[in-house]
Design an enzyme around this catalytic site. Structure first.
Site, PDB file in Angstrom:
ATOM      1  N   CYS A 169      48.391  52.800  39.207  1.00 51.13           N
ATOM      2  CA  CYS A 169      48.969  54.023  38.637  1.00 51.13           C
ATOM      3  C   CYS A 169      48.301  54.266  37.288  1.00 51.13           C
ATOM      4  CB  CYS A 169      50.476  53.841  38.477  1.00 51.13           C
ATOM      5  SG  CYS A 169      51.257  55.254  37.708  1.00 51.13           S
ATOM      6  N   CYS A 218      49.266  62.813  36.718  1.00 52.74           N
ATOM      7  CA  CYS A 218      48.817  61.664  37.498  1.00 52.74           C
ATOM      8  C   CYS A 218      47.400  61.307  37.038  1.00 52.74           C
ATOM      9  CB  CYS A 218      48.829  62.047  38.972  1.00 52.74           C
ATOM     10  SG  CYS A 218      48.222  60.741  40.032  1.00 52.74           S
ATOM     11  N   GLY A 219      47.241  60.132  36.454  1.00 53.28           N
ATOM     12  CA  GLY A 219      45.946  59.730  35.885  1.00 53.28           C
ATOM     13  C   GLY A 219      44.891  59.455  36.940  1.00 53.28           C
ATOM     14  N   ASN A 220      45.253  58.664  37.950  1.00 57.02           N
ATOM     15  CA  ASN A 220      44.281  58.389  39.014  1.00 57.02           C
ATOM     16  C   ASN A 220      43.991  59.662  39.800  1.00 57.02           C
ATOM     17  OD1 ASN A 220      43.904  55.627  38.499  1.00 57.02           O
ATOM     18  ND2 ASN A 220      45.749  55.082  39.658  1.00 57.02           N
ATOM     19  N   ASN A 270      58.781  55.783  36.075  1.00 55.37           N
ATOM     20  CA  ASN A 270      57.908  54.833  36.745  1.00 55.37           C
ATOM     21  C   ASN A 270      58.107  53.506  36.023  1.00 55.37           C
ATOM     22  OD1 ASN A 270      56.156  56.785  38.499  1.00 55.37           O
ATOM     23  ND2 ASN A 270      56.220  57.718  36.474  1.00 55.37           N
TER      24      ASN A 270
HETATM   25  N1  LIG Z   1      50.034  57.638  40.280  1.00 56.67           N
HETATM   26  C1  LIG Z   1      50.079  58.474  39.129  1.00 56.67           C
HETATM   27  C2  LIG Z   1      51.399  58.633  38.467  1.00 56.67           C
HETATM   28  C3  LIG Z   1      52.173  59.695  39.092  1.00 56.67           C
HETATM   29  C4  LIG Z   1      53.461  59.885  38.374  1.00 56.67           C
HETATM   30  C5  LIG Z   1      54.552  60.126  39.294  1.00 56.67           C
HETATM   31  N2  LIG Z   1      54.860  59.031  40.181  1.00 56.67           N
HETATM   32  C6  LIG Z   1      55.791  60.606  38.547  1.00 56.67           C
HETATM   33  O1  LIG Z   1      56.052  60.206  37.429  1.00 56.67           O
HETATM   34  O2  LIG Z   1      56.489  61.446  39.116  1.00 56.67           O
HETATM   35  C7  LIG Z   1      49.014  58.067  38.149  1.00 56.67           C
HETATM   36  O3  LIG Z   1      47.980  57.550  38.542  1.00 56.67           O
HETATM   37  O4  LIG Z   1      49.169  58.308  36.955  1.00 56.67           O
END
Ligand SMILES: N[C@H](CCC[C@H](N)C(=O)O)C(=O)O
Length: 262
Positions: free
Chosen positions: A198, A73-75, A170
């Site tokens: 995201c 998760c980047g954020n 995603n």
């Molecule tokens: N919000 C996240 C991504 C989470 C990924 C998650 N939703 C999955 O692939 O299971 C972000 O900032 O990168």
């Protein structure tokens, strides 16, 4: 049992952060889903445990809002870096470990610079690109982002014939704003809804825009929750390193949750 937590957000992608260096948190899918629930719990897109890790400043363990252990998760990574800095684990530069491997980061006053994993292998399919930036992401281009059916279309693709059987993906909808800017809206697997931002998705969109449209680094990316930047070095078509996700990560509040109340 009482669980102390902090709440952080990065461009509106929000997380329950737990200092779990003592490894006391009772990891349980239902408990995590409950804590992340916006009516019954604290409310968040995900929950992150900060743990000790040998040879690193800390380990980040990320769970989606549905309680399942997620991919990167980047954020959330940017928020964990700020949380670790607030805990006094480092001053400005850090190296930590997450599910997708080692990450370096720099925590400045207003922004966190988070080094993402190298990316190689973008699959092109008509108007779409698919890649893994720590999490799987489909990137699809639209003319009018405000009109995009992010929830309905995203859900269809996430559970559809192509990605459904592979564990889902995603889904990012992108409008090109100008020669160095994108607007991205994302349907997030594990949250099963559109989130405000995201980070791994924004990263995927920036790399796709370079690959497809020759957009140069750094690329500005607008999301519903604010603005991010992605910088990178393109080594060959579809092959990138030195990828950085750049943007704010902010502490919102802290509290104590009583698990006995469940
Ligand atoms: N919000 C996240 C991504 C989470 C990924 C998650 N939703 C999955 O692939 O299971 C972000 O900032 O990168």
């Amino acid at each position: 049992m009482k669980i102390s937590f902090s709440k952080y957000q990065g461009t509106g992608n929000d997380f329950i952060m737990i200092d779990d260096r003592a490894e006391q948190f009772p990891v349980d899918k239902n408990l995590i889903a409950f804590l992340c629930h916006r009516r019954f719990g604290i409310g968040a897109d995900g929950l992150i445990l900060l743990r000790n890790a040998e040879n690193y400043d800390f380990r980040m363990v990320y769970f989606n809002a549905d309680g399942g252990e997620g991919s990167m998760c980047g954020n959330g990574g940017r928020c964990t870096v700020r949380f670790a800095q607030d805990l006094g684990l480092f001053e400005e530069n850090t190296t930590f470990i997450a599910v997708d491997g080692e990450h370096k980061a720099v925590a400045c006053e207003d922004e966190i610079f988070l080094n993402m994993i190298d990316v190689s292998g973008i699959q092109h399919d008509g108007n779409d690109d698919f890649m893994n930036t720590g999490s799987p992401h489909l990137v699809t281009y639209v003319e009018d982002i405000e009109a995009a059916e992010v929830f309905n279309e995203g859900k269809k693709i996430r559970y559809g014939d192509v990605y459904g059987p592979l564990g889902g993906t995603n889904v990012n909808f992108v409008e090109v704003l100008n020669e160095d800017s994108l607007y991205v809206r994302t349907y997030e697997r594990g949250v099963e809804d559109e989130t405000y931002s995201c980070g791994t998705g924004v990263t995927a969109c920036a790399l796709s825009a370079h690959d497809r449209l020759q957009m140069e680094s750094p690329i500005n990316v607008k999301t519903r929750g604010g603005n991010l930047r992605v910088s990178f070095v393109a080594q060959a078509p579809g092959k990138f390193d030195n990828i950085y996700l750049i943007g704010p990560a902010i502490k919102v509040f802290e509290g104590v949750f009583k698990v006995d109340d469940l």
